[in-house]
Design an enzyme around this catalytic site. Structure first.
Site, PDB file in Angstrom:
ATOM      1  N   GLY A  13       6.538 -12.761  -4.119  1.00 54.62           N
ATOM      2  CA  GLY A  13       5.950 -12.690  -2.775  1.00 54.62           C
ATOM      3  C   GLY A  13       4.458 -12.992  -2.841  1.00 54.62           C
ATOM      4  N   GLY A  15       2.243 -13.335  -0.423  1.00 54.10           N
ATOM      5  CA  GLY A  15       1.722 -13.138   0.924  1.00 54.10           C
ATOM      6  C   GLY A  15       0.378 -12.439   0.944  1.00 54.10           C
ATOM      7  N   VAL A  17      -0.305  -9.393   0.753  1.00 57.63           N
ATOM      8  CA  VAL A  17      -0.428  -8.296  -0.198  1.00 57.63           C
ATOM      9  C   VAL A  17      -0.305  -8.790  -1.634  1.00 57.63           C
ATOM     10  CG1 VAL A  17       0.664  -6.158  -0.991  1.00 57.63           C
ATOM     11  CG2 VAL A  17       0.284  -6.546   1.438  1.00 57.63           C
ATOM     12  N   PRO A  96      10.082  -6.655   7.336  1.00 58.70           N
ATOM     13  CA  PRO A  96       9.843  -6.537   8.789  1.00 58.70           C
ATOM     14  C   PRO A  96      10.769  -5.511   9.439  1.00 58.70           C
ATOM     15  CG  PRO A  96      11.101  -8.533   8.292  1.00 58.70           C
ATOM     16  CD  PRO A  96      10.758  -7.899   6.968  1.00 58.70           C
ATOM     17  N   THR A 135       6.070  -2.102   1.379  1.00 59.43           N
ATOM     18  CA  THR A 135       6.266  -0.783   1.987  1.00 59.43           C
ATOM     19  C   THR A 135       7.734  -0.650   2.340  1.00 59.43           C
ATOM     20  OG1 THR A 135       4.086  -0.972   2.911  1.00 59.43           O
ATOM     21  CG2 THR A 135       5.509   0.721   3.844  1.00 59.43           C
ATOM     22  N   PHE A 166      -2.761  -0.178  -0.454  1.00 57.06           N
ATOM     23  CA  PHE A 166      -3.516   0.376   0.678  1.00 57.06           C
ATOM     24  C   PHE A 166      -4.606  -0.560   1.176  1.00 57.06           C
ATOM     25  CE2 PHE A 166      -1.860   4.160  -1.561  1.00 57.06           C
ATOM     26  CZ  PHE A 166      -1.168   4.748  -0.511  1.00 57.06           C
ATOM     27  N   ARG A 264     -15.106  17.456   8.662  1.00 60.01           N
ATOM     28  CA  ARG A 264     -13.657  17.548   8.461  1.00 60.01           C
ATOM     29  C   ARG A 264     -12.937  16.377   9.119  1.00 60.01           C
ATOM     30  NH1 ARG A 264     -13.055  23.347  11.020  1.00 60.01           N
ATOM     31  NH2 ARG A 264     -14.374  22.186  12.472  1.00 60.01           N
ATOM     32  N   CYS A 280       1.375  -3.729   9.650  1.00 57.95           N
ATOM     33  CA  CYS A 280       1.808  -2.465   9.051  1.00 57.95           C
ATOM     34  C   CYS A 280       1.961  -1.300  10.010  1.00 57.95           C
ATOM     35  CB  CYS A 280       0.831  -2.073   7.958  1.00 57.95           C
ATOM     36  SG  CYS A 280       0.963  -3.168   6.554  1.00 57.95           S
ATOM     37  N   ARG A 350      -0.295 -11.027  13.204  1.00 62.00           N
ATOM     38  CA  ARG A 350       0.904 -10.204  13.388  1.00 62.00           C
ATOM     39  C   ARG A 350       0.594  -8.974  14.266  1.00 62.00           C
ATOM     40  NH1 ARG A 350       3.000 -10.012   7.259  1.00 62.00           N
ATOM     41  NH2 ARG A 350       0.755 -10.048   6.888  1.00 62.00           N
TER      42      ARG A 350
HETATM   43  C1  UDX Z   1       3.430  -6.972   2.632  1.00 66.20           C
HETATM   44  C2  UDX Z   1       4.479  -5.989   2.198  1.00 66.20           C
HETATM   45  O1  UDX Z   1       5.284  -6.503   1.260  1.00 66.20           O
HETATM   46  C3  UDX Z   1       5.108  -5.338   3.349  1.00 66.20           C
HETATM   47  O2  UDX Z   1       6.151  -4.498   2.994  1.00 66.20           O
HETATM   48  C4  UDX Z   1       4.006  -4.550   3.905  1.00 66.20           C
HETATM   49  O3  UDX Z   1       4.447  -3.652   4.836  1.00 66.20           O
HETATM   50  C5  UDX Z   1       3.008  -5.518   4.480  1.00 66.20           C
HETATM   51  O4  UDX Z   1       2.523  -6.303   3.490  1.00 66.20           O
HETATM   52  P1  UDX Z   1       2.872  -9.337   3.310  1.00 66.20           P
HETATM   53  O5  UDX Z   1       2.380  -9.688   1.948  1.00 66.20           O
HETATM   54  O6  UDX Z   1       1.866  -9.075   4.364  1.00 66.20           O
HETATM   55  O7  UDX Z   1       3.851  -8.089   3.197  1.00 66.20           O
HETATM   56  O8  UDX Z   1       3.979 -10.303   3.826  1.00 66.20           O
HETATM   57  P2  UDX Z   1       3.997 -11.851   3.813  1.00 66.20           P
HETATM   58  O9  UDX Z   1       2.624 -12.378   3.958  1.00 66.20           O
HETATM   59  O10 UDX Z   1       5.074 -12.227   4.776  1.00 66.20           O
HETATM   60  O11 UDX Z   1       4.460 -12.209   2.318  1.00 66.20           O
HETATM   61  C6  UDX Z   1       5.715 -12.047   1.796  1.00 66.20           C
HETATM   62  C7  UDX Z   1       6.068 -13.292   0.989  1.00 66.20           C
HETATM   63  O12 UDX Z   1       7.288 -13.078   0.301  1.00 66.20           O
HETATM   64  C8  UDX Z   1       6.249 -14.557   1.826  1.00 66.20           C
HETATM   65  O13 UDX Z   1       5.368 -15.547   1.396  1.00 66.20           O
HETATM   66  C9  UDX Z   1       7.712 -14.948   1.581  1.00 66.20           C
HETATM   67  O14 UDX Z   1       7.910 -16.351   1.528  1.00 66.20           O
HETATM   68  C10 UDX Z   1       7.983 -14.305   0.237  1.00 66.20           C
HETATM   69  N1  UDX Z   1       9.400 -14.050  -0.013  1.00 66.20           N
HETATM   70  C11 UDX Z   1      10.152 -13.388   0.882  1.00 66.20           C
HETATM   71  C12 UDX Z   1       9.950 -14.482  -1.205  1.00 66.20           C
HETATM   72  O15 UDX Z   1       9.292 -15.110  -2.026  1.00 66.20           O
HETATM   73  N2  UDX Z   1      11.262 -14.187  -1.469  1.00 66.20           N
HETATM   74  C13 UDX Z   1      12.056 -13.549  -0.570  1.00 66.20           C
HETATM   75  O16 UDX Z   1      13.239 -13.332  -0.851  1.00 66.20           O
HETATM   76  C14 UDX Z   1      11.480 -13.138   0.635  1.00 66.20           C
HETATM   77  C1  UDX Z   2      -3.808  -1.090   7.432  1.00 66.40           C
HETATM   78  C2  UDX Z   2      -4.351   0.057   6.570  1.00 66.40           C
HETATM   79  O1  UDX Z   2      -5.721   0.290   6.900  1.00 66.40           O
HETATM   80  C3  UDX Z   2      -4.192  -0.271   5.099  1.00 66.40           C
HETATM   81  O2  UDX Z   2      -4.603   0.834   4.306  1.00 66.40           O
HETATM   82  C4  UDX Z   2      -2.742  -0.597   4.822  1.00 66.40           C
HETATM   83  O3  UDX Z   2      -2.565  -0.981   3.468  1.00 66.40           O
HETATM   84  C5  UDX Z   2      -2.261  -1.711   5.723  1.00 66.40           C
HETATM   85  O4  UDX Z   2      -2.461  -1.353   7.088  1.00 66.40           O
HETATM   86  P1  UDX Z   2      -4.720  -3.464   8.211  1.00 66.40           P
HETATM   87  O5  UDX Z   2      -3.546  -3.469   9.139  1.00 66.40           O
HETATM   88  O6  UDX Z   2      -4.983  -4.658   7.388  1.00 66.40           O
HETATM   89  O7  UDX Z   2      -4.624  -2.219   7.197  1.00 66.40           O
HETATM   90  O8  UDX Z   2      -6.047  -3.222   9.067  1.00 66.40           O
HETATM   91  P2  UDX Z   2      -6.837  -1.960   9.644  1.00 66.40           P
HETATM   92  O9  UDX Z   2      -8.254  -2.140   9.339  1.00 66.40           O
HETATM   93  O10 UDX Z   2      -6.222  -0.682   9.260  1.00 66.40           O
HETATM   94  O11 UDX Z   2      -6.682  -2.165  11.213  1.00 66.40           O
HETATM   95  C6  UDX Z   2      -5.434  -2.076  11.879  1.00 66.40           C
HETATM   96  C7  UDX Z   2      -5.627  -2.220  13.359  1.00 66.40           C
HETATM   97  O12 UDX Z   2      -6.292  -1.099  13.907  1.00 66.40           O
HETATM   98  C8  UDX Z   2      -6.459  -3.431  13.765  1.00 66.40           C
HETATM   99  O13 UDX Z   2      -5.906  -4.059  14.902  1.00 66.40           O
HETATM  100  C9  UDX Z   2      -7.809  -2.837  14.072  1.00 66.40           C
HETATM  101  O14 UDX Z   2      -8.563  -3.615  14.951  1.00 66.40           O
HETATM  102  C10 UDX Z   2      -7.408  -1.510  14.679  1.00 66.40           C
HETATM  103  N1  UDX Z   2      -8.449  -0.483  14.583  1.00 66.40           N
HETATM  104  C11 UDX Z   2      -8.900  -0.052  13.379  1.00 66.40           C
HETATM  105  C12 UDX Z   2      -8.962   0.087  15.751  1.00 66.40           C
HETATM  106  O15 UDX Z   2      -8.562  -0.282  16.857  1.00 66.40           O
HETATM  107  N2  UDX Z   2      -9.907   1.064  15.655  1.00 66.40           N
HETATM  108  C13 UDX Z   2     -10.364   1.520  14.459  1.00 66.40           C
HETATM  109  O16 UDX Z   2     -11.216   2.413  14.448  1.00 66.40           O
HETATM  110  C14 UDX Z   2      -9.850   0.939  13.282  1.00 66.40           C
END
Ligand code: UDX
Ligand code: UDX
Length: 471
Positions: A13, A15, A17, A96, A135, A166, A264, A280, A350
């Site tokens: 993967g 992606g 992450v 997803p 996740t 994270f 706190r 997420c 997303r």
């Molecule tokens: C990640 C986590 O894996 C997900 O569980 C978490 O909640 C969010 O972040 P992310 O890396 O953001 O997902 O997803 P994405 O950018 O869609 O990447 C996943 C990749 O896996 C894609 O590029 C897809 O082509 C690849 N994939 C999927 C494979 O190579 N093999 C498969 O069988 C399915």
């Molecule tokens: C989140 C978690 O922070 C990360 O630890 C986990 O691994 C993946 O999910 P991400 O979704 O990349 O990360 O972004 P994040 O900065 O958490 O923001 C999520 C959403 O909340 C965004 O749309 C952001 O704009 C919004 N947000 C964030 C607010 O509206 N207010 C805030 O104070 C913080």
């Protein structure tokens, strides 16, 4: 148990992450060969592109890939070869929310995780440590182990670890370089602990050992869902308060500041907004809801579901405020939407709140101009089509225009809606924007970004989330 030495890592993967995480591991562990594989050839080609046009935008990522690619970091579509050679395999495929079948709308779709697990079992000729990076719902590791053990060759043993990620998008590289904590879950058996030690030894190359937390497998899986749920809950709480501020005359920034001064509570993650997005938060909370329901805990499920419902309410409330302020109709009026990504410093869309807002404006028959500094145009069309599946794309394109600058987007508009907190929106020549807009010219700040007083002096009528409308 002898510690297992990790020489080769495979990540399934490439992606948001898997890509950044394993690229950073490669930079920090030059003695380990890291191969990131993906079924999507276009993605892999982009990771390998000679001019570093990487498939995801993330500040600092290019420098990381430049340093390690070709040295000990490789990107490939040859999944089987990478699995076979690796001692440790990260499963980082997407999970997803299920769209159909049991648990549709809340349970995680584990199809990709299962496929990757089965592939590992089929291909592996030696023992492997398999690490859940994706996740997943609590106890997924057990299903993975059952699949691996039922399909493995003799003399192959599989140890499963949970190592949730994270990182937040936009700050992924600094989060990975300097994580608050690294969490590793394992079975509390001698073999499980040895596998955990092996992964600890990888992170210990740059993460202080006191920040590497080793826990049981199920605690690790649940902690990831819980961490995201609690962060999202904070945003829904502050957004719920923003509605009270608008009704009473209080100012949400001042309220957040006052609350956050309590050590706190702390000041972070208290920024009211038009709603949280990203891949997420919603998915993981719904996952927790499903888990609670499966455990016959309906009150717990309802509690967490309300966090998502509050987020939907916040988006609805904001688009209604736009319509109400524009004299109760936006039909045929041009609205400039600044920002399409779910937050600044990423090209990821997303669950972006902008998608919902634009869909609402479309159904009010407004004309919409969109500008985002990073999101690729084809992604915007895909998202808008998915949001309104019953409307043909041609019809969407008649109503929506994608622009190449904020100034262009705002030309002849009645209103500007700030949907993403891109810093460059602070530096827009707002005087020029004002000149080119129809009057009265409205600004709706869904991100508490711009200086409302400054804009009012130019002549704008400004509406800010969490503040009462002033005449
Ligand atoms: C990640 C986590 O894996 C997900 O569980 C978490 O909640 C969010 O972040 P992310 O890396 O953001 O997902 O997803 P994405 O950018 O869609 O990447 C996943 C990749 O896996 C894609 O590029 C897809 O082509 C690849 N994939 C999927 C494979 O190579 N093999 C498969 O069988 C399915
Ligand atoms: C989140 C978690 O922070 C990360 O630890 C986990 O691994 C993946 O999910 P991400 O979704 O990349 O990360 O972004 P994040 O900065 O958490 O923001 C999520 C959403 O909340 C965004 O749309 C952001 O704009 C919004 N947000 C964030 C607010 O509206 N207010 C805030 O104070 C913080």
């Amino acid at each position: 148990m002898d510690p297992v030495k990790v020489n080769k890592i495979c990540c399934i993967g490439a992606g948001y992450v898997g890509g950044p995480t394993c690229a950073v591991i490669a930079v920090k562990c030059p003695h380990i060969i890291v191969t990131i594989v993906d079924l999507n050839e276009m993605r892999i080609n982009a990771w390998n592109s000679p001019d570093y046009k990487l498939p995801i935008y993330e500040p600092g990522l290019e420098a990381v890939v430049r340093e390690a690619r070709g040295r000990n970091l490789f990107f490939s579509t040859d999944v089987d070869k990478a699995i076979e050679e690796a001692d440790l395999i990260f499963v980082s495929v997407n999970t997803p929310t299920k769209k159909s079948g049991v648990g549709a709308g809340s349970a995680a779709d584990l199809n990709y995780v299962e496929r990757a697990t089965r592939r590992i079992a089929t291909v592996a000729n030696s023992s492997k440590i398999v690490v859940e990076k994706s996740t997943v719902p609590c106890r997924t590791a057990e299903s993975m182990r059952t699949i691996l053990e039922a399909n493995s060759k003799p003399n192959c043993r599989f140890d499963i670890l949970s190592n949730p990620e994270f990182l937040a998008e936009g700050t992924a590289i600094s989060d990975l370089y300097n994580p608050d904590r690294v969490l590793i879950g394992s079975l509390q058996t001698p073999e499980g602990k040895a596998a955990s030690d092996a992964l600890v030894s990888v992170y210990a190359n740059w993460v202080p050992t006191e920040r590497i937390l080793t826990v049981g497998l199920w605690s690790s899986e649940l902690s990831k869902l819980a961490a995201n749920a609690m962060l999202a809950q904070r945003i829904s709480s502050i957004n719920a308060l923003s509605a009270i501020c608008e009704a009473t005359g209080a100012n949400i920034d001042e309220v957040a500041h006052a609350i956050g001064f309590d050590s706190r509570v702390g000041p972070k993650f208290l920024k009211a907004s038009v709603g949280f997005g990203g891949s997420c938060f919603q998915k993981d909370i719904l996952n927790l809801v499903y888990l609670s329901e499966s455990c016959h805990l309906p009150e717990v499920a309802a509690y967490w579901r309300q966090v998502v419902e509050m987020n939907e309410y916040q988006k609805r409330r904001f688009s209604k405020r736009v319509v109400d302020t524009l004299f109760n109709t936006i039909t045929d009026k041009r609205i400039a939407v600044l920002g399409f990504a779910f937050k600044a410093d990423t090209g990821d869309t997303r669950e972006s709140a902008a998608i919902t807002l634009i869909r609402d404006f479309q159904s009010e028959r407004a004309l919409i101009n969109i500008y985002d500094p990073q999101v690729v145009h084809s992604q915007i069309w895909t998202d808008l089509q998915e949001a309104s599946p019953q409307v043909p794309l041609d019809a969407i394109k008649k109503q929506v225009t994608i622009c190449s600058s904020a100034l262009e987007a705002c030309k002849d508009a009645e209103a500007v809606v700030i949907a993403t907190e891109w810093k460059e929106f602070l530096d827009i020549d707002w005087e020029a924007v004002y000149e080119n807009m129809n009057k009265p010219a409205f600004v709706f700040d869904g991100r508490l970004l711009v200086d409302a007083e400054k804009l009012r002096k130019i002549g704008f009528k400004v509406t800010t989330i969490g503040r009462p409308t002033t005449p």
